[in-house]
Every structure is written in structure tokens, then in C-alpha cells.
Design an enzyme around this catalytic site. Structure first.
Site, PDB file in Angstrom:
ATOM      1  N   ARG A 122      51.282  65.238  34.592  1.00 28.80           N
ATOM      2  CA  ARG A 122      52.574  64.991  35.203  1.00 28.80           C
ATOM      3  C   ARG A 122      52.873  66.117  36.196  1.00 28.80           C
ATOM      4  O   ARG A 122      52.518  67.271  35.977  1.00 28.80           O
ATOM      5  CB  ARG A 122      53.680  64.929  34.143  1.00 28.80           C
ATOM      6  CG  ARG A 122      53.728  63.613  33.389  1.00 28.80           C
ATOM      7  CD  ARG A 122      54.137  62.433  34.304  1.00 28.80           C
ATOM      8  NE  ARG A 122      54.179  61.162  33.585  1.00 28.80           N
ATOM      9  CZ  ARG A 122      53.177  60.279  33.558  1.00 28.80           C
ATOM     10  NH1 ARG A 122      52.047  60.531  34.183  1.00 28.80           N
ATOM     11  NH2 ARG A 122      53.321  59.144  32.896  1.00 28.80           N
ATOM     12  N   HIS A 178      49.397  59.268  42.889  1.00 23.46           N
ATOM     13  CA  HIS A 178      49.506  58.774  41.506  1.00 23.46           C
ATOM     14  C   HIS A 178      48.950  57.352  41.403  1.00 23.46           C
ATOM     15  O   HIS A 178      49.641  56.444  40.932  1.00 23.46           O
ATOM     16  CB  HIS A 178      50.969  58.823  41.044  1.00 23.46           C
ATOM     17  CG  HIS A 178      51.098  58.928  39.543  1.00 23.46           C
ATOM     18  ND1 HIS A 178      52.110  59.624  38.932  1.00 23.46           N
ATOM     19  CD2 HIS A 178      50.326  58.423  38.534  1.00 23.46           C
ATOM     20  CE1 HIS A 178      51.961  59.533  37.610  1.00 23.46           C
ATOM     21  NE2 HIS A 178      50.890  58.819  37.360  1.00 23.46           N
ATOM     22  N   GLU A 231      58.168  62.996  42.842  1.00 23.58           N
ATOM     23  CA  GLU A 231      57.295  61.855  43.079  1.00 23.58           C
ATOM     24  C   GLU A 231      58.145  60.616  43.324  1.00 23.58           C
ATOM     25  O   GLU A 231      59.039  60.356  42.514  1.00 23.58           O
ATOM     26  CB  GLU A 231      56.431  61.640  41.826  1.00 23.58           C
ATOM     27  CG  GLU A 231      55.029  61.214  42.119  1.00 23.58           C
ATOM     28  CD  GLU A 231      54.131  61.283  40.888  1.00 23.58           C
ATOM     29  OE1 GLU A 231      54.130  60.297  40.141  1.00 23.58           O
ATOM     30  OE2 GLU A 231      53.460  62.315  40.689  1.00 23.58           O
TER      31      GLU A 231
END
Lengths: 319, 319
Positions: free
Chosen positions: B228, B276, B257
Site C-alpha cells: 500500500r 496499481h 492514489e
């Protein structure tokens, strides 16, 4: 008469000591690619390293030219080497460096990292969808020498099936699942997920990969070239990439080279280009691999033993 | 009463058959991420797949939520899951996809392929000098779960030394050479050529990698993040990359993000960013891995057996 050895390869102290140990009766000159001149080359009986071909100019003194490169084409022209000169290459020294480079390039294409890099340069957080797996690929390697085997071994760690192509059929090397000759190329192309050319520059290998070959490949195939650029018809490759006949290309070499600024290949998005840099001495270990080959060949030559990696002037390959 | 199962994960026919086989007394609704609505979610006793958290809203009917993701943070907030709901993750399904992606990213950085891509976009045939070898690296993996082990196994094929870090010390998993706990992180950092964070988003893992940690790394180190984004202090990472405290970063996740268009991280040349995307269903096999976990957990739940990958609400990890 004491033989004169000239080396332009930057050797570590370890290898200098080794060379001096096996060539006690010789005069050794350590020079460099920048400093070497015609006089030094003309005087030498043994040269280690790729000195400019024009400096040799048929020198009658030169007995052995041990190249630091795997490719030999720069020395195959007329008026370069005297017929008595033995030419040996450093084939083998680049297996690790070039193999690793092509492996990294393949994985990068499979994961679309070139596309994501372009996106990054536009500050663009876009999802580019499906990617390819590293595992279970059918890999066709045209020219399974040292570089091909290094690449094959890495692919084998990812459950690949390796189809090798050699000039002459022989024992199937470890890490290769099936071995074929060039005549079978067109029949093998439709099976491959990855096609890697490591063909050198010889009359027989020019334009081996053209329109017909790209048409025979899978639309999902990745074509790679780490040999010589002119094994590929560049215009046909450009057309195949644009038309989607193949998925992408990873090119460490091109034809022409350097690729001119205005060449359309630069801007084809599914072409990934590196400017013939995987060999050279960019991987520090490579220098030691070269020195290893060179010192051993000089030792053999001075002792009248058979040399390694002797180049056949007929084919441009090692004998 | 017949239990209602809702699945939003696109399952292959093979897995649909399997699910129907083990849940004969249930009503199964096949929906999708696009089509699912609040009513469907509110009615379901068992849900397979990451439905929007707001649709759940403490539903008293929901007994089991089997996520398709490995990360669970989106469901850990207040007013989402009823205390009686069991939350299970799909940890394990992404090991192959994410491991391969990070491996490709690392190799690409080691061979400067991101720099060559930038050059290609400028039609620039420049040599960027030395590269790093794929072999013989010391690799520190913070968070050796399934993804870490998948990555470690690939690195092991290239003679790497793997230093693993886990929350709780236990048996050293196969493919890991030494296992440590988070307390030892700062002492281990100076040894690593590659540092890979796969830390999840929990109170204990926020900002684990900050200024101090980057200072402790080798200047030649490559830092990577596939866990993360908020395990890393992004400003500190930007500073470290610009100052040359570390060699480069390979980031599959960022904080924040998506990374805002104006964020300076986009333009730091030795940062390689992918948005991602390594997990998701971009590797076709991943869907089958998820379906496999989900069907097995539903079977166990219906039979009153112990479930796999049950998430602990205290830690956010699987129990």
C-alpha cells in the site's frame, strides 16, 4: 625475436598479472580505445581488443587478433586482415550481459512497462488492461550460441518451452527442448510466443525476418533482435508492428544503426528500442569474461596449442 | 431458508459449475461490478467479490463477504460490516500476477529500460552506460506473504540472497534465506540491493519507509512498493530519489492514489510508476485463483468448516 602484444581492453590487475605470467618473453603494451594509434597496431604481433580496422591495413606482422567482441563483421572486409592472421572472437563473454538485457526487455514488454512509462511521462494514471504471463511461453531462438543459451536458461526458470535453431544440427544443448535448422524456420514461427533472433551479419542471414516471416507469427508474438540488425527487413517489421501482425518488438539492434532521427521505427509504440548497448562493457563482469578468453587464447597461441573461438572467414562464424 | 449467494466476480463456466455443485440449496445470483446494486447486496447472505462498501451499510443479512482482493482496508471502516459478518480475503490469488509485475519492473530498472524508453521517445540513440546485474543481489522483502514469496522464488533463480521481514517471527519459508521482524528493519536496510515493501494499510505500517530509512539504504539500492502506498512517506521518497540517496524506485502503488497530475513524483526520472494495475484481473490466471479460493470458502462455510483467509478486524491481516 620477442613478440609484441598490444592490448586495448581495460584489464583488471588480476588479468594483467595473468597475461604477464603466461607471456614472459613478450613485450606487452597496455593502451586503450582512445589512445591506440596506427603505429602501435602496425608493430604488434598479437592484439587484444577491437582496434580500428583501418589501422590494421593488412599488417604483415599481425599473427593473432583477439577481438573483445562477439561480432566479427568489422574485420571481414577486404584489405583489413592479412591471410596469415588468425582472428578469434570473444564469443561467450556477452552471454550473461546480452541474455539478461533481452530477458529484462521481454518481461518489460509482457507487462506493458513501456506503455506505462509513456503514460508516466504524461502524468497519466491509466489502466492498460491485460498483460502476458512470464510463464509457459514457447520461445523460438534463432542462433543458439552462448547468448541464446543464457537467455534460454532464464526462460526455463519460467517454464518455457525452448525451440532452438542452429546452422548445423548437432546435439541439443542443455536448456533447449528441440533443435532445428534454419530451413525449418517458417514452419516453426506459428508456434512461438516469443521469437528471438541472435543471428550474426553474414551473407546467409540477411533479411531472414521479412514480411512473410512476420505474417507467419502469432498476432500475440513478441519479436526480439539481439544479433545483427540486418537479419531483419526493417520496413517489413515496421509494417508488421503497425498492422498488428505481431504484438510487439524488442530491438537491441536495428538496421540501419544508429537509427536515424527521422526513422519511423522510433515512433512505433509497440517497438521497444535500445541502442545496441547490452554488450559492450556495461555489465562489469563482462570485462573479466573477455580477459579470461583473451589471456587463455594468448597462452595457447604462444604454446602452439589449438585456439578457441577462431573465426572462419568463409562464414563469419567461429569454426 | 435458502441462502442467497451473490457473486460479482466474473467466473469461468468451470467455476460456476463448481459453485452450483457445492451450493445446491442456495440461490445464486451472478452479477458484475458494473451491474450490482444496493438491493442485491442487501438481500445477500454470502457475497463473492468487492462490492462497493456503501452498498453493504451494516447489512444484517450478510454472513460472509469473500473479497476478490488481497487488501481489505476498504471494508475496515465504521458502518460497513455488521459485527456478525465474516470477512475473508483472496490473499494468495495475486502472488503470481503481482510477483511477476514487480520482478519485471526491477529488471527493467536494473537495465535502465525506462531511461532508454525516454530516449526512444526523443529519437535519441544514446548510450546510458553501466547497468546492474540480475544475479547476486541481496533482496529485503518487508511483508513476506504470498506475493513476497512469489517474488522471492523468481529472484532465487538469479542467485539472490533473500532477507524476509514478517510481523511475527515463525518458520523461515522456502525461498527465504533469513527471517526477521519489523523491529530489525533499520539494521537490515544498509545490506540490501533491492528493498521491496508489500506492507498492507494498517495503523502499524503507515510511513514505515521515511527519510531515515532511505538514508540507511545503499546509494545503489532500488526501492519498490507493491503493498500500500501509505507505507511510504511520499515526500521523503521524492527527496531521496532527487538527492540520489537511493538509485531508483519502482512503484506499483503510491500515496495518494491515483497520483494527482500535478504531483512531482510523476516527473522524477529515477521513479518508475505503474498505476496499481499488477493485481486486478490483468493476468488471466488470477480470476481462476480467486474463484478457487471463493468456491472453497463458500463450501467450507456451508458445511460449518473453518474458513481460509479470515480477516482480523483488529489488525487488518488474515488471522
Amino acid at each position: 625475436m620477442r613478440k609484441k602484444i598490444l592490448t586495448v581492453v581495460p584489464m583488471s590487475d588480476t588479468y594483467k598479472e595473468k597475461l604477464e605470467g603466461i607471456a614472459k618473453d613478450c613485450d606487452i603494451t597496455y593502451s586503450s580505445y582512445e589512445d591506440v594509434n596506427r603505429e602501435m597496431v602496425q608493430e604488434a604481433n598479437i592484439i587484444i581488443g577491437n582496434v580500428p580496422a583501418w589501422m590494421i591495413g593488412m599488417s604483415g606482422r599481425l599473427e593473432l587478433l583477439q577481438l573483445n567482441s562477439s561480432g566479427t563483421d568489422a574485420y571481414m572486409g577486404v584489405n583489413i586482415l592479412n591471410r596469415k592472421t588468425i582472428l578469434t572472437s570473444a564469443t561467450g563473454a556477452y552471454g550473461k550481459a546480452v541474455g539478461e538485457h533481452m530477458f529484462a526487455m521481454l518481461l518489460s514488454i509482457q507487462k506493458k512497462l513501456h506503455v506505462y512509462r509513456d503514460n508516466q511521462n504524461r502524468c497519466d494514471w491509466s489502466d492498460e488492461g491485460q498483460v502476458l504471463s512470464l510463464t509457459g511461453n514457447k520461445v523460438l531462438i534463432a542462433g543458439v550460441g552462448n547468448i541464446g543459451l543464457s537467455f534460454a536458461r532464464m526462460m526455463k526458470a519460467f517454464d518455457s518451452h525452448i525451440i532452438g535453431i542452429k546452422r548445423r544440427i548437432g546435439e541439443c544443448p542443455e536448456g533447449v527442448d528441440e533443435l532445428h535448422t534454419m530451413e525449418e524456420l517458417d514452419d516453426l514461427l506459428p508456434k512461438a510466443d516469443v521469437v528471438l533472433s541472435i543471428l550474426p551479419n553474414t551473407p546467409a542471414t540477411r533479411n531472414v525476418f521479412g514480411r512473410q516471416q512476420f505474417k507467419k507469427m502469432k498476432k500475440s508474438a513478441i519479436f526480439m533482435n539481439a544479433g545483427r540488425g540486418n537479419a531483419v527487413n526493417t520496413e517489413d517489421l515496421c509494417n508488421a508492428l503497425i498492422a498488428g501482425d505481431i504484438y510487439a518488438a524488442g530491438l537491441e539492434v536495428t538496421d540501419p544503426e544508429p537509427l536515424p532521427q527521422e526513422h519511423r521505427l522510433w515512433n512505433i509504440k509497440n517497438a521497444v528500442i535500445t541502442p545496441h548497448v547490452s554488450g559492450d562493457f556495461h555489465l562489469p563482469q563482462t570485462l573479466d569474461f573477455i580477459a579470461d578468453i583473451a589471456v587463455e587464447n594468448v597462452r595457447r597461441y604462444l604454446n602452439g596449442e589449438e585456439l578457441c573461438h577462431v573465426v572462419d572467414f568463409q562464414t563469419g562464424y567461429c569454426k
